[in-house]
Design a protein around this motif. Structure first.
Motif, short mmCIF file in Angstrom:
data_model
loop_
_atom_site.label_atom_id
_atom_site.label_comp_id
_atom_site.label_asym_id
_atom_site.label_seq_id
_atom_site.Cartn_x
_atom_site.Cartn_y
_atom_site.Cartn_z
N LYS A 83 5.43 -7.59 12.92
CA LYS A 83 6.69 -6.78 12.80
C LYS A 83 6.88 -5.18 13.19
CE LYS A 83 8.94 -10.10 10.31
NZ LYS A 83 9.72 -11.07 9.06
N PRO A 84 8.06 -5.23 13.86
CA PRO A 84 8.04 -3.49 14.60
C PRO A 84 7.59 -2.41 13.24
CG PRO A 84 9.58 -4.47 15.98
CD PRO A 84 8.79 -5.53 15.02
N GLY A 85 8.47 -2.60 12.19
CA GLY A 85 8.71 -1.58 10.50
C GLY A 85 7.01 -2.22 10.12
N GLU A 86 6.03 -3.20 10.01
CA GLU A 86 5.32 -3.10 9.52
C GLU A 86 3.46 -2.37 10.20
OE1 GLU A 86 4.69 -7.41 9.75
OE2 GLU A 86 5.49 -7.90 8.26
N THR A 87 3.71 -2.10 11.12
CA THR A 87 2.83 -1.21 11.79
C THR A 87 2.98 -0.41 11.68
OG1 THR A 87 2.51 -3.25 13.31
CG2 THR A 87 1.53 -0.77 13.50
N ALA A 88 4.57 0.74 10.96
CA ALA A 88 4.59 2.18 11.16
C ALA A 88 4.93 2.25 9.23
CB ALA A 88 6.01 2.73 11.60
N ALA A 89 4.87 1.01 8.48
CA ALA A 89 4.68 1.33 7.45
C ALA A 89 2.90 1.12 6.97
CB ALA A 89 5.67 0.20 6.44
N GLY A 90 2.28 0.76 7.24
CA GLY A 90 1.33 0.50 7.33
C GLY A 90 0.32 1.67 7.08
N ARG A 91 0.42 1.78 8.41
CA ARG A 91 -0.65 2.99 9.10
C ARG A 91 0.70 4.96 7.80
NH1 ARG A 91 -0.06 3.08 16.15
NH2 ARG A 91 -1.97 1.24 15.98
N ASP A 92 1.60 4.73 7.59
CA ASP A 92 1.89 5.93 7.57
C ASP A 92 1.27 5.68 5.70
OD1 ASP A 92 3.94 6.45 8.99
OD2 ASP A 92 5.41 5.80 7.71
N ALA A 93 1.39 4.71 5.56
CA ALA A 93 0.54 4.36 3.53
C ALA A 93 -0.85 4.51 4.51
CB ALA A 93 0.44 2.49 3.37
N ALA A 94 -1.77 4.08 4.84
CA ALA A 94 -3.42 4.55 5.35
C ALA A 94 -3.17 6.06 5.16
CB ALA A 94 -3.72 3.95 6.85
N VAL A 95 -2.43 7.09 6.00
CA VAL A 95 -2.60 8.27 5.69
C VAL A 95 -2.22 8.25 4.27
CG1 VAL A 95 -1.33 9.98 6.94
CG2 VAL A 95 -1.19 8.40 8.10
N ARG A 96 -1.27 8.07 4.00
CA ARG A 96 -1.05 9.08 2.75
C ARG A 96 -2.45 8.34 2.02
NH1 ARG A 96 3.93 6.60 3.28
NH2 ARG A 96 3.11 4.31 2.99
N GLN A 97 -3.08 7.33 2.10
CA GLN A 97 -4.61 6.96 0.85
C GLN A 97 -5.53 8.24 1.75
OE1 GLN A 97 -4.48 4.95 -1.40
NE2 GLN A 97 -7.15 6.09 -1.33
N MET A 98 -5.74 8.21 2.66
CA MET A 98 -6.58 9.06 3.20
C MET A 98 -6.54 10.54 2.85
SD MET A 98 -6.57 11.74 5.86
CE MET A 98 -5.43 11.74 6.83
N LEU A 99 -5.10 10.60 2.44
CA LEU A 99 -4.56 12.34 2.21
C LEU A 99 -5.35 12.10 1.02
CD1 LEU A 99 -1.16 13.17 4.34
CD2 LEU A 99 -3.90 14.29 4.14
N ARG A 100 -4.77 11.18 -0.05
CA ARG A 100 -5.12 10.97 -1.41
C ARG A 100 -6.20 11.51 -1.41
NH1 ARG A 100 -1.24 7.68 -2.21
NH2 ARG A 100 -1.93 5.76 -1.39
N ASP A 101 -7.37 10.60 -0.83
CA ASP A 101 -8.96 10.60 -0.67
C ASP A 101 -9.44 11.83 -0.19
OD1 ASP A 101 -8.42 8.29 -1.68
OD2 ASP A 101 -9.07 7.12 0.20
#
Length: 194
Positions: A83-101
């Protein structure tokens, strides 16, 4: 997720130099770090740094590209489907995780965006262009609205992904002065309207 930095065992001297530069620039700022200091941190000679990057500007450009590669790897780790919002939310989460790491990426981006010189705007321009391509791809795939302006969507993505990164030190400092121990720390929520 692919690590654009890899590990020191797998790296060429050029990559070790670039990684050492990112760590030092993130910690002290580019203006306070000499090429000689980068060479010492990377365990190479100053001549090798100059051979690979020519100048400090060349080294900064390589570090900027590494940071863009971190963001690109995080975003591409979430395929554009669902769904449209799922991709954006997933990518935001991936960026947040990358930044935490990767705290060096966080500190480097903070310095580049909050202490901008004309030459430092290249990193922001590269991140805007990466986001522009991703938004365009999502729009073409039917996973992002085409009724909203693309420019607004680009700003919204960047503010969502960078807002917390840039403002969290200020929020922490304020919370230390006004928060109580029983309350949960506030989280930054950013909403961008069209």
């Amino acid at each position: 997720m692919l690590n654009p930095r890899a590990t020191n065992d797998d790296l060429t001297a050029k990559a070790r130099i670039r990684n050492a530069a990112m760590d030092l620039f993130a910690q002290y700022g580019e203006s306070r770090v000499s090429l000689r200091a980068v060479a010492a941190e990377a365990g190479v000679t100053l001549g090798l740094v100059q051979h690979h990057f020519k100048t400090k500007a060349g080294l900064i450009a390589a570090v900027d590209q590494l940071v863009v590669d971190y963001f690109a790897a995080a975003v591409s780790s979430v395929p554009p489907h669902g769904k449209p919002g799922e991709t954006a939310a997933g990518r935001d989460a991936a960026v947040r995780q990358m930044l935490r790491d990767n705290p060096a990426v966080v500190n480097y981006v903070r310095r580049a965006v909050l202490e901008p010189a004309e030459t430092r705007m290249r990193l922001l321009e590269s991140l805007v262009e990466l986001t522009r391509r991703e938004v365009a791809g999502l729009r073409e795939a039917g996973l992002a609205s085409t009724s909203r302006r693309e420019s607004t969507q680009i700003v919204e993505v960047l503010v969502r992904q960078f807002g917390e990164l840039l403002l969290s030190p200020m929020i922490e400092a304020i919370w230390e002065r006004v928060g109580d121990q029983q309350s949960e720390r506030p989280r930054l929520t950013i909403t961008v309207g069209d």
